[in-house]
Each structure stands twice: as C-alpha cells, then as structure tokens.
Design a protein around this motif. Structure first.
Motif, PDB file in Angstrom:
ATOM      1  N   ILE A  22     -10.440  -3.430   2.552  1.00  0.00           N
ATOM      2  CA  ILE A  22      -9.604  -2.819   3.583  1.00  0.00           C
ATOM      3  C   ILE A  22     -10.513  -2.509   4.765  1.00  0.00           C
ATOM      4  O   ILE A  22     -11.626  -1.997   4.588  1.00  0.00           O
ATOM      5  CB  ILE A  22      -8.901  -1.545   3.054  1.00  0.00           C
ATOM      6  N   ARG A  56       0.855  -1.200   0.000  1.00  0.00           N
ATOM      7  CA  ARG A  56       0.000   0.000   0.000  1.00  0.00           C
ATOM      8  C   ARG A  56       0.887   1.245   0.000  1.00  0.00           C
ATOM      9  O   ARG A  56       2.006   1.212   0.492  1.00  0.00           O
ATOM     10  CB  ARG A  56      -0.929   0.008   1.214  1.00  0.00           C
ATOM     11  N   ARG A  93      -5.842  -5.620   6.390  1.00  0.00           N
ATOM     12  CA  ARG A  93      -6.445  -6.387   5.317  1.00  0.00           C
ATOM     13  C   ARG A  93      -7.051  -7.647   5.920  1.00  0.00           C
ATOM     14  O   ARG A  93      -6.396  -8.673   5.987  1.00  0.00           O
ATOM     15  CB  ARG A  93      -5.380  -6.743   4.270  1.00  0.00           C
TER      16      ARG A  93
END
Lengths: 375, 375, 375
Positions: free
Chosen positions: B85, B41, B79
């Motif tokens: 998310i 991310r 996660r």
C-alpha cells in the motif's frame, strides 16, 4: 482585554458565584400540570439533576431518574402496579411516593434487597396549574412561600409557556431586572412600535417592606436627549408621536424581582394583566425559561377575550418577538463575566447583593455594601 | 445518591476495571470476509487503534492505519504494486504482509529511508467467513483457541450481522449473561409473544471442565408469583396459554459466556440453531456488536430453509426487536458504574471474577472470592 | 508506534511549536474589500480572537468583537451615528477608529463611564482589493512589508478565493512548500492530466538575497524510475506522451514561500499568471485558506480572457480539484506531529528553520543547524 477591566472595586459575591447552577433551597415550577397529565411522565434535566415526574390519579410525584441498581433511567420503566414505577431493566420497583424499593420483581417476592435500596424522591406540589418541585437538601418551606401571593387568588387566569434556552440563568435574571437594556435592545420590537421608549432614566432600587421583592423606582425619564458630538437619540419616528406614551416606565413596583429567579412586570392600567418570568437553571449553560401571563377576571366573556389576546398578541409579540431579543443577548454572553460596569448596572448589583444577603441555604456572608458600583 | 450506595463489600476487580477498552490478547472477528473482498479495504477504529484491513487475491492483511511519515491514514492510499500500500501523500510504500517500508516513491529507488521505517502489522486470520484480528502485544495463540469449536465444523452455516452501538462493551457482555433482565426487559418483545417468560429463577453459575465457558444452571423456575401488597406478576395473557412454553429457560449450557466477550444461547431443540454475540470494544463508549446465527445442516434444502428463516424471522425479530432492547439498556447506562446489587447479579459478578482470574494478558491478581455479592 | 519514531536528531523548533495559532506580528489579508463593503460588517474568529470588520464610506475598521460591559458581540450592534458602533444590549457606543467609548446611550449624554472604557481596535489597511489586519501587540510595520511587491503593481489583476478548512495552518503551509507530495498526491488531478509528473527530484532549498523568500532549486528531474522488486513508477499513460511536458518543475524561484504563511507558484511561461496561497490560522485546528490568482495585463481584452480562464478553469480545476487534494491531506493529519522524516522533507525543515530564525516577534533562539535531517 485587560485594559478594559474596571479598576473600580467590585464587591465579591461568594454565594452568587456559587449559584451558577441555581439556588437549590426553593420551589420551582418546572412543568405544566396538563402536559404531565397528558403524557403520564416527564423526564428532565434540572439543576444538574436527572428528574422524572409522574402523574397518577390526582397526584404527582418526582423521583431522581436513575435506578440505583444499574443506572438505567426510571423514565424508561413501566407502571406495573399502582403508585409504583418498575425499572425496565430488571424490574426493581419503587414507590412513587417515597422512592423506597418495594419489590425486585425478577428476584421473586421475598428478595432480600427490598427495603435496602431507594431512589431519592423530591417534594412536589401543584399550584396555579403548574408542578412545583423542591430540589433542596433541607426541609421544604410551604410552597406558598415561593409563589407570588396574587397568583393564588381564585380569579387568577395564568398562561404558562416553557422554552429551553442557552445561557446562564443568572444573566437571564439580571437581564430581566436590568434598568437600561430595554431602551436600546427593545426599541426595535413590535411591542413598542407605537410607543416612545425613553433614552435614559434615573432609577433607584428599593425593596418591599417584607424584603421579598426588589423593585425599580424611577426619579426621572428622558425620552430623548442630545449627545455631544453625536446628535439626538433616539431618532424621532413620526408614527410614535400619535400616542406619545412611554413604555417600560411607570410608577413604583411596575418591575420587580424576587428570589430565586422571578421577574414581575405589571402592564399599564388598561392592559389589565401582569407578566412573570422564571429563569430556572438546567445546567451552567442552559435554563428553563417560563413566561407566565396572568390576569384576574371572573366573567367568562372577559376570560375569553383574554384567551384571544394571549394567543394572538401576547404570545407572539411579547413572548417571542420582545422576549426573544432578551434571549439572544443572554445566549451571546455565554460564560464570560462582565468586566466593566456603568451607573444603570445598579439594578444588577443590588439584585446580586439581595441574593447574597437573603437567599435561602448555606453560606451567606453578606457582600460588601457598595451602592455606587460604577464610574 | 450516596444513600443508595451499597454498603456490602464488593470485590475489587483490578483487571476488569483496566479492561474498559478491551482485553487485547485475543482474536476478534472484526469484519465479514465477503464485505472486505467486495470493497478491497476497510478502515475501522477498534480497541482505540486505527486499523485498516486489505484483501488481495486469497489473502487478507491488517495494518495500523497511519503512515509514520506525516500521520496520514494509509486507508486513503493507493495500491501501486502487488502486496503493498502506498501512502497517498508522499508515496511511502509498505508491505501489506510485514508493514515494512519497501519504497519511498518520491525519493527515488534508492531512498535511504527504506528498511528504516515501518507500520505495525496485525496478525490476521480467516475462519467462518470472518476476518479475525489479533490486537495484542504478545505472541498470538492459534486462532482456533478463540473460536467456539462447533463453529469450525464443516456443516456449520453462520450468518453474521454487525452494528456499531453506544455503550461500554463490558456492560453489553454482562447484559448478555445477566440472569434476570430477560424476565422484565424482554417480556414485551415479539420473540416471546406466544411464550411465557418466568417471573424469577434460582440459578447457579458453573464453568465447564475446561474452564472455557461459564454457564447458568437453573434450580427452579417461577413462571408467576404473588408479590406482597402489589399483586401477581407478570399478568396473565390469554394468548400465551396456548403453548405454555417458557423461554430463555432450559437445561444446563443453554446460556454461556466465554472470554474475551462471546455469548452463546442455544435455541430450544426444534429450532435447531444457536445464537452467538460478540461485544468488541471500539473505545470506552462504543462497541462493535456482532450477532452470529449458526446452524449445522448439510442438505441444500435445509440450508435454504434456514436462509429464509434467518432473513424473515431471526434477523428482524431476534436481532433487531429482541436484541435492540438490550442495546437500549446498555446505551442508557453510559459510563456510570452500578452501585447496588441483588441476588441475580451473581451471574455478572461470577463473570467478572472469571475475567479477573482467567483472562489472558498481564496482571491478574485474583479477585477476592465472594460468592454471595448481594443482600 | 514507538518503534517508528525516528532516532535521528530532529532540531527543536521552539518558536515553530509556539506558533500553533499563528505568528501575530504580521499583516494578514482576512477578507475581500468588496465583500465587506457589500455587507457593511464581517465578524470572524481569527488567531483565536473574535474580530469584527466595518466598512464606512472609503474606510475600513477592525475591532475586537466583544463589548467590555457585558461581553455581547459588537457585531450584533447597530450603527446609530457615523464612525461608531453601538452595542445592541445597552447602547455603549465606540469609535470605529480608536475603539474608545464615546457614549453610553442609556446612561444619558454625560455618563461618567465615557472615556473610561474602550475596546481594542486593530490596525487595518486596504491593498490589492483585500482588507489587511495587524493582529500583533507590537507597532505595526508598513503593510507593504508583508505583501509581495509584484502584487502592488498597477497592472496586477488578482482573484481571491476564501475557504475555512480543518487542520493546522503550519501543516498547510508546509504542504505548500513540500517538495515531494505533488509527485504522488497530485498525479491524479485534472490539472496535470496531460502532463508528466516526475517520480522524484533532487532539490536544494535556497533563500533570496533579501532573505524574504525561501525557494526550491532543482538539480535533477527523474520522470520515471525503476524500483527494485516493485517495477516502474509512475506507470506510463499514453495520453501523457503528447506534450511530454513535466509540471511543478522548472527553474529557480518557481515555488517559494515567505513569512508568515505565503506560498507563490509561478506558472510556466505561456500561462502568464502566478498562484499565491495564504494559510491563516483561525484556531489550532482550523485555518482560513486564501488562494490568489494574479496576472499582470493592461489590455481590456487580455483581462477579459483572464477573467474567463479564472472562472472556467483555474478556480474549479486548480483551486478545487488540485488544491482540494492538499486540503484533504492537511485535514487528515489532525494534530499529530510527524514522527519520521525522509530526504525530501528538507524543504519542510528548512522552512521551519527559516521561521525559527527570521520570524518577527519575541523569542527567537536560533534552531540547531541541521541541513540533512533525514536518513
């Protein structure tokens, strides 16, 4: 805190209030000539202007530090031709003397923009080993008008020291001329370790006949006193009895202030030097603090002894320890106006009135005359 | 400085002025795919939005980085399930694909808030090893519309390098396409150590037939010239005579710019690579600066040689030393608009007009057509 | 993000909104008595006030930290006489008790300003080894009114720990009483390593009969659950099966909050201690976070064991690891209001309503009564 606001009538100081970032129509000693010569150029923020100084051969120059083309600082530029500075971005080349655009290198020799753009140049002079800059919009007065005459004597020997410090220049200047803070604030400094600092004085503020200097004239000195329900103050210290000399006291003219922001403190007879301070506004919350320790000696030996005294004693003990106390107070006042006055503030209020009535520049409705400002 | 303000009529650039934080209706290559894959991310501030990118399996996703419940960044989340998310604070769980709330874990499986909240998701694509994000409110165009076609060729080999730098993206973009700064600013860079940089050119700005690229077409090149009362410029350097080649000069199309903020500089023939730059707005005073060095080679050996050349020469000498000069200029311009123009600024003004007339998005009253903007 | 703004009617919390920098009409435990005694004085910014605390003999004092003369902080002053503080600048000397000016040293014993100036003094008390300050404009209530009664017991043993952290105190307080965040946020803390944290609960918010405490009353506990199309949550961890005990769950009164900003978390039976937190506003974006770990034990041995437990376990594992998770959430919310609520937010909304209806001080139009605030 409103309950603390003084109910006494305080005069309105219109020009004083407006001078938060300085009085522009004066000469200011913004740098040491030797430092400018060594570096070739000096960029600085001063009186809310970006200024760049240049030295070339025997001359110094001052320009506004911003190219009118794209706003890049000229101090980033390069010296392509004598007596000019070329902006590093596109080569716009300005006369150091006049600020006029004399070439736009990347547009070829016949660029039509030549003569149609310029950067503001500031009048600049060198005296006493210092670079003096005129920031006003008006026609500059002779630089000597803004320099205490004795500094221009042939045998004057001056050591300048610069610091950028926090606080408003007006509070710094008022602190310098303030009658009473020394008795409390400086009683712990090494400078007066062997001397008695008085508890309180009665002082009158006078001005010299030419109206240039304002000075403190002492009527009485109270080394110690008895405070009801509290006791004696300041407490006796045995090591102070030795000399018994009092400090920051003395005859007329010892401590004086003049426009725009100059303090003079004559040292007691045998010390044979005079302390000056300039409080030069950078912006509302910062100022350039310059101390100038001056003696008048012709013999090489005496000059050497003064050099030794300056670096081993005056600079560390007076300029850093003693004056550092002042700086910490001015810094802590930040942008808050004082709200409550007392009798010794007469020195501060007389200085404000002096500024109000005598400062160069536009404005100038005289302040209401109030001699006794405090309860 | 008012005396320096140009009196020539400068056109009003309404859309240009409004684009201080970018043109939203475009695709921007905001990150390397490899970096996103490695970290999983990436959170970033971009165009005054807080964005978080995610990579999972073969796909990438982009969401606004703020949970609609209590405002906590989703990039702090975990996660918990595939393609979702979960906000670290209360477990609000969003689809990476659509941004829709698919669970509110701490309210149980049947939370009535499911389907009633969402976070904005941004269209995202992968091309050339880069992650492209669409920040506009409108329907996205095909991503290929915003990528120079040659970058999509099978044999293209691209090295991207990102930096966050100070300044406004528009000045950075203008600096890239600006005709004249290279002659002054870059003459001291290592990149042109052996090359002659000309003093000035005459250039015309044209656009390609499809109106996508604006490019500089040179009419004349003056390697040195004689400036009245100043002398010759630039000064001769003996080591530059060797090659005698001039740089940043060349045939049409060498230097070109396209919306929203892409610069292309084709390198001279034998060098066999092309330099691209993207100036992507973060906020008014910062931008994401991406350099992209591209070659088109099929053989493994040639690709290896290009890899070597990139890391030992192009990256340090071009991207850091040479381009670093540009960055320092853009940074020093801060938020001040330029006030005075000269002839070579035609490249800048034509670019602004191009933006004004052709940029995607609302608005778009065409700017007043002024070909000769400077004295 | 407007598409995410909840369309449900949220009550207007006028007093809650106005309390961004705190509810002044309360007692706050701003420092440890031992720390104040050790240092003699403590300067702090609190509720947008500059405050200085002094300790002398058995008494403590609190004054506004600003001399009314020239604005210098009194905390820079010196202690020239008992029960007074003298400003370091000019020796204005204030009674620590009343704040009245009792001498202006540098103006002599009979300065006419005596009795005509003062600095605001704040009511101050010592309880539980803490210094409690009253910041309100109104007449102070007995300090015991703002201290949970059990803390005043003879055998109470309290360990206080202070941190200055970023964020608004209201979000910190709401976080403490918030029903659902623990299930997500704290599931990874060492504090619950061996314990099962439930997925979701059904909770009702009640208040004690005296209306002092608001507490969470649990109706059902769901340790794990099956989320459609996602799976089971939270995932099983083999080492958690050992005890099988759930945490942050329990009978009524376990977790309670009271005005102005006090959280109480009773620990499960055998642990035999209670956790308190105060979230005390410094300014809009910072607060003084105090944790108070309290036990009630008479025997020296048990007290020693608690001392050991506090420093080796409670402080690092609860106050830093566990509570540190809360602090990071509150910090990341910055000044953004939450825009979208869900069922477990009932604890937050009931707390706001409680504040709205019951907080001391001016204002107080009761909030619209909405029990079910979320979809």
């Amino acid at each position: 805190m409103t309950d603390n606001v003084s109910s006494i009538a305080q005069p309105r100081w219109a020009r004083y209030e407006a001078a938060a970032v300085g009085l522009p129509e004066y000469w200011y000693p913004v740098a040491k000539l030797a430092a400018l010569r060594r570096k070739g150029r000096l960029a600085m923020h001063f009186m809310n202007l970006d200024i760049v100084l240049f030295a070339e051969d025997d001359k110094v120059y001052a320009l506004i530090d911003k190219c009118p083309h794209r706003g890049v600082p000229l101090s980033m530029g390069s010296r392509e031709f004598p007596k000019t500075i070329s902006c590093e971005y596109h080569g716009w080349t300005f006369s150091l003397e006049s600020g006029a655009l004399v070439a736009a290198l990347t547009d070829g020799p016949n660029s039509p923009v030549i003569g149609k753009a310029s950067v503001r140049s500031l009048p600049v002079e060198v005296r006493c080993g210092l670079v003096w800059v005129w920031t006003g919009q008006g026609k500059p007065v002779p630089v000597e008008d803004d320099i205490p005459a004795e500094l221009l004597a042939d045998d004057a020997r001056a050591y300048a020291h610069y610091r950028i410090v926090e606080g408003n220049w007006r509070y710094a200047c008022e602190n310098g001329f303030d009658e009473s803070h020394g008795k409390m604030l400086h009683r712990t400094s090494w400078w007066v370790f062997f001397r008695n600092v008085s508890a309180w004085n009665v002082t009158e503020i006078k001005s010299t006949d030419d109206k240039v200097w304002l000075y403190r004239s002492q009527h009485s000195v109270h080394v110690r006193d008895d405070y009801p329900q509290l006791g004696n103050w300041p407490p006796k210290k045995w090591w102070k009895k030795l000399g018994g000399r009092t400090t920051v006291q003395g005859p007329d003219h010892m401590i004086a202030v003049r426009l725009p922001c100059v303090l003079r403190v004559k040292q007691p007879g045998s010390a044979d030097w005079t302390h000056y301070e300039w409080y030069m506004p950078i912006d509302r919350n910062k100022y350039l603090y310059m101390t100038l320790a001056v003696t008048w000696r012709k013999s090489l030996w005496k000059r050497f002894m003064y050099w030794l005294r300056y670096y081993t004693y005056i600079l560390p003990v007076h300029h850093y320890d003693f004056n550092g106390q002042d700086l910490s107070m001015v810094r802590s006042m930040s942008d808050d106006p004082p709200v409550r006055a007392f009798r010794p503030d007469v020195s501060i209020f007389e200085w404000r009135r002096h500024l109000e009535e005598n400062a160069r520049g536009p404005g100038g409705a005289p302040a209401e005359r109030i001699r006794t400002v405090a309860a």
